[in-house]
Design a protein around this motif. Sequence first.
Motif, PDB file in Angstrom:
ATOM      1  N   GLU A 110       1.197   0.713   1.284  1.00 57.55           N
ATOM      2  CA  GLU A 110       2.164   1.120   0.252  1.00 57.55           C
ATOM      3  C   GLU A 110       3.463   0.345   0.383  1.00 57.55           C
ATOM      4  O   GLU A 110       4.113   0.003  -0.616  1.00 57.55           O
ATOM      5  N   LEU A 111       3.848   0.060   1.626  1.00 57.06           N
ATOM      6  CA  LEU A 111       5.084  -0.696   1.843  1.00 57.06           C
ATOM      7  C   LEU A 111       4.899  -2.192   1.636  1.00 57.06           C
ATOM      8  O   LEU A 111       5.873  -2.921   1.486  1.00 57.06           O
ATOM      9  N   ARG A 112       3.660  -2.641   1.635  1.00 57.49           N
ATOM     10  CA  ARG A 112       3.391  -4.070   1.546  1.00 57.49           C
ATOM     11  C   ARG A 112       3.889  -4.636   0.214  1.00 57.49           C
ATOM     12  O   ARG A 112       3.507  -4.164  -0.852  1.00 57.49           O
ATOM     13  N   PRO A 113       4.763  -5.635   0.210  1.00 61.28           N
ATOM     14  CA  PRO A 113       5.245  -6.221  -1.054  1.00 61.28           C
ATOM     15  C   PRO A 113       4.116  -6.892  -1.819  1.00 61.28           C
ATOM     16  O   PRO A 113       3.244  -7.525  -1.230  1.00 61.28           O
ATOM     17  N   VAL A 114       4.120  -6.741  -3.116  1.00 65.39           N
ATOM     18  CA  VAL A 114       3.143  -7.374  -3.993  1.00 65.39           C
ATOM     19  C   VAL A 114       3.893  -8.310  -4.932  1.00 65.39           C
ATOM     20  O   VAL A 114       4.883  -7.906  -5.553  1.00 65.39           O
ATOM     21  N   ALA A 115       3.433  -9.553  -5.036  1.00 66.16           N
ATOM     22  CA  ALA A 115       4.126 -10.571  -5.859  1.00 66.16           C
ATOM     23  C   ALA A 115       3.848 -10.329  -7.331  1.00 66.16           C
ATOM     24  O   ALA A 115       3.029 -11.009  -7.944  1.00 66.16           O
ATOM     25  N   ALA A 168      -1.874  -8.169  -9.619  1.00 67.22           N
ATOM     26  CA  ALA A 168      -1.245  -7.437  -8.523  1.00 67.22           C
ATOM     27  C   ALA A 168      -2.022  -6.163  -8.211  1.00 67.22           C
ATOM     28  O   ALA A 168      -2.217  -5.799  -7.027  1.00 67.22           O
ATOM     29  N   LEU A 169      -2.485  -5.438  -9.240  1.00 62.77           N
ATOM     30  CA  LEU A 169      -3.281  -4.228  -9.019  1.00 62.77           C
ATOM     31  C   LEU A 169      -4.616  -4.570  -8.366  1.00 62.77           C
ATOM     32  O   LEU A 169      -5.094  -3.849  -7.472  1.00 62.77           O
ATOM     33  N   GLU A 170      -5.233  -5.661  -8.798  1.00 60.00           N
ATOM     34  CA  GLU A 170      -6.499  -6.065  -8.195  1.00 60.00           C
ATOM     35  C   GLU A 170      -6.323  -6.418  -6.722  1.00 60.00           C
ATOM     36  O   GLU A 170      -7.150  -6.063  -5.867  1.00 60.00           O
ATOM     37  N   HIS A 191       6.867  -2.821 -13.258  1.00 60.98           N
ATOM     38  CA  HIS A 191       7.263  -2.386 -11.912  1.00 60.98           C
ATOM     39  C   HIS A 191       6.955  -0.901 -11.717  1.00 60.98           C
ATOM     40  O   HIS A 191       6.484  -0.497 -10.640  1.00 60.98           O
ATOM     41  N   ALA A 192       7.219  -0.103 -12.738  1.00 61.76           N
ATOM     42  CA  ALA A 192       6.957   1.329 -12.618  1.00 61.76           C
ATOM     43  C   ALA A 192       5.464   1.599 -12.440  1.00 61.76           C
ATOM     44  O   ALA A 192       5.068   2.425 -11.601  1.00 61.76           O
ATOM     45  N   VAL A 193       4.611   0.909 -13.201  1.00 63.53           N
ATOM     46  CA  VAL A 193       3.156   1.105 -13.081  1.00 63.53           C
ATOM     47  C   VAL A 193       2.693   0.739 -11.672  1.00 63.53           C
ATOM     48  O   VAL A 193       1.908   1.468 -11.031  1.00 63.53           O
ATOM     49  N   LEU A 194       3.169  -0.396 -11.144  1.00 63.37           N
ATOM     50  CA  LEU A 194       2.745  -0.833  -9.815  1.00 63.37           C
ATOM     51  C   LEU A 194       3.164   0.174  -8.744  1.00 63.37           C
ATOM     52  O   LEU A 194       2.366   0.531  -7.857  1.00 63.37           O
ATOM     53  N   ARG A 195       4.426   0.644  -8.835  1.00 68.82           N
ATOM     54  CA  ARG A 195       4.902   1.586  -7.820  1.00 68.82           C
ATOM     55  C   ARG A 195       4.182   2.929  -7.916  1.00 68.82           C
ATOM     56  O   ARG A 195       3.887   3.570  -6.894  1.00 68.82           O
ATOM     57  N   GLN A 220       0.774   2.455  -6.335  1.00 67.45           N
ATOM     58  CA  GLN A 220       0.909   2.413  -4.885  1.00 67.45           C
ATOM     59  C   GLN A 220       1.113   3.810  -4.308  1.00 67.45           C
ATOM     60  O   GLN A 220       0.506   4.185  -3.293  1.00 67.45           O
ATOM     61  N   GLU A 221       1.987   4.581  -4.957  1.00 65.54           N
ATOM     62  CA  GLU A 221       2.257   5.940  -4.476  1.00 65.54           C
ATOM     63  C   GLU A 221       1.013   6.815  -4.577  1.00 65.54           C
ATOM     64  O   GLU A 221       0.687   7.572  -3.639  1.00 65.54           O
ATOM     65  N   ALA A 222       0.312   6.723  -5.699  1.00 59.39           N
ATOM     66  CA  ALA A 222      -0.876   7.557  -5.900  1.00 59.39           C
ATOM     67  C   ALA A 222      -1.983   7.192  -4.912  1.00 59.39           C
ATOM     68  O   ALA A 222      -2.635   8.075  -4.326  1.00 59.39           O
ATOM     69  N   LEU A 223      -2.208   5.879  -4.708  1.00 61.12           N
ATOM     70  CA  LEU A 223      -3.242   5.461  -3.750  1.00 61.12           C
ATOM     71  C   LEU A 223      -2.855   5.865  -2.324  1.00 61.12           C
ATOM     72  O   LEU A 223      -3.707   6.305  -1.530  1.00 61.12           O
TER      73      LEU A 223
END
Length: 482
Positions: free
Chosen positions: A348-353, A362-364, A393-397, A400-403
Amino acid sequence: MLSRYGLRARMAVSYVLVTAAAVLVVEVIMLAVIAPKLLPGPAETAKIQARVNLDAKALTLIAVQTAEANPGVSETELRNVVAKVGAPQTGIGTMTSNKNLTLEAMLTPDWNVVMSSLPNTYPHGTLLREKTPKPYSGSGVFGEGKDRIAWAVSPVFALGPGAGKAAGQTNPRVVGLVYAQTTLPGVQSQAVDAVGPLLIPGLVVIALVVPVGVLFGLLSTGRLIRRIRRLADVTTTMADGDFTPRIPVSGGDEIGRLEDGFNRMAVRLEEAVRAEREAAGSDARRAERARIARELHDSISQDLFSLSLLAGGLRKALPAGSELRHQAESMERTSGRTMREMQALLLELRPVALEDAGLVPALEELCRAYETRLGVRMHTDFATVSLESAIEHAVLRVVQEALGNAVRHGDPTAVALSLATTGRQVLVEVRDDGRGFDPALTGGRHGMGLALMRERVTELGGTVDVVSRPAEGTTVRVRLPS
């Protein structure tokens, strides 16, 4: 020197100088036109020549008539008769009424006075111009300075003796001269008389130009200077780092276009600075998240792994019926579960480009990481979407939070992630087959994650729905405006 007084003073002075220069140019042109006329001689001699020609014609007529009537008359008697008869007609014998002449006289062919308009000064028999040429017809100027005199002479003709009317001949001969002269004014006095009326008004105009030009310059440039000063003030403010001020566009002229261009430039600068600050903040957050992830991986994860190994070794070393064996097994399970949660937290903390790859890649990448590192089967269904940067950005975060919540708290074997668009909304759904939980228990372990997720989505005008039951898994649905 004028620079310290500002643009307004310089423009007022420029108005004065331009106006004064215009007046001086006009004066110079007028002087250039008048100057040739100040040279004495030609004009005056032409006037005198015309006068003597007219008088000579009148006296010639009298001489011809007298000679015809008196064939034996002598030349002296003829001149006396002509002078006596012609004086009332020409005014030669009296002070001339022509103000342009100072002397008018009838002379003999050898330039002796017969009769003059100034008998006291030029009596009968006086020789005129003894040292000058004596033409019978002509004009000119002699003398210098204030004594310059313009003169003109014209002959008086008569019929010669013996050339009677019956012979049909005229045979004219010169029996006298008509002479006139006038004293010319000096060049200096002429210049004063002619140029004075021209220069004095010009000097008066120049004297009036100074206060009028200053007043006009100050009044006419007041609004212009205020607009320029306002531009300078706002430019200084912007140079100090404040990009919020704007200038009201006060016209359609060059300064108005400058004001409009300045406002558009300020807007772009403000947006560029804001984007730079946001990028710097995003980079700082990513760097901090990466630093925390490294710290957790290098310290706590290693300690948890060591604890798991010790617990496993202890379990194997204890006899089967020992009470400590049961506690060792419990410690082994706890350390294993904690390591799994730690790995989920690190993901979850890992930065995604996101900026470089885009949302779907990014999701994949995120899903592949969960499969590879945690052994969770990921089922994905991603539609091609085009979203604003803040929504992406909101979708990615949120994902990440849900996973992270699913792996840390639900212990799932499989997770389904879908991304789709419905109308003007984007729908994100994360569904797992884990233990599930009761959403009413907001004070439990799931409360903070759900609260942060809802806060992030609500700020963008979206909604978050969480459906979960114990032992039935959890589904998180997020709707955001596209």
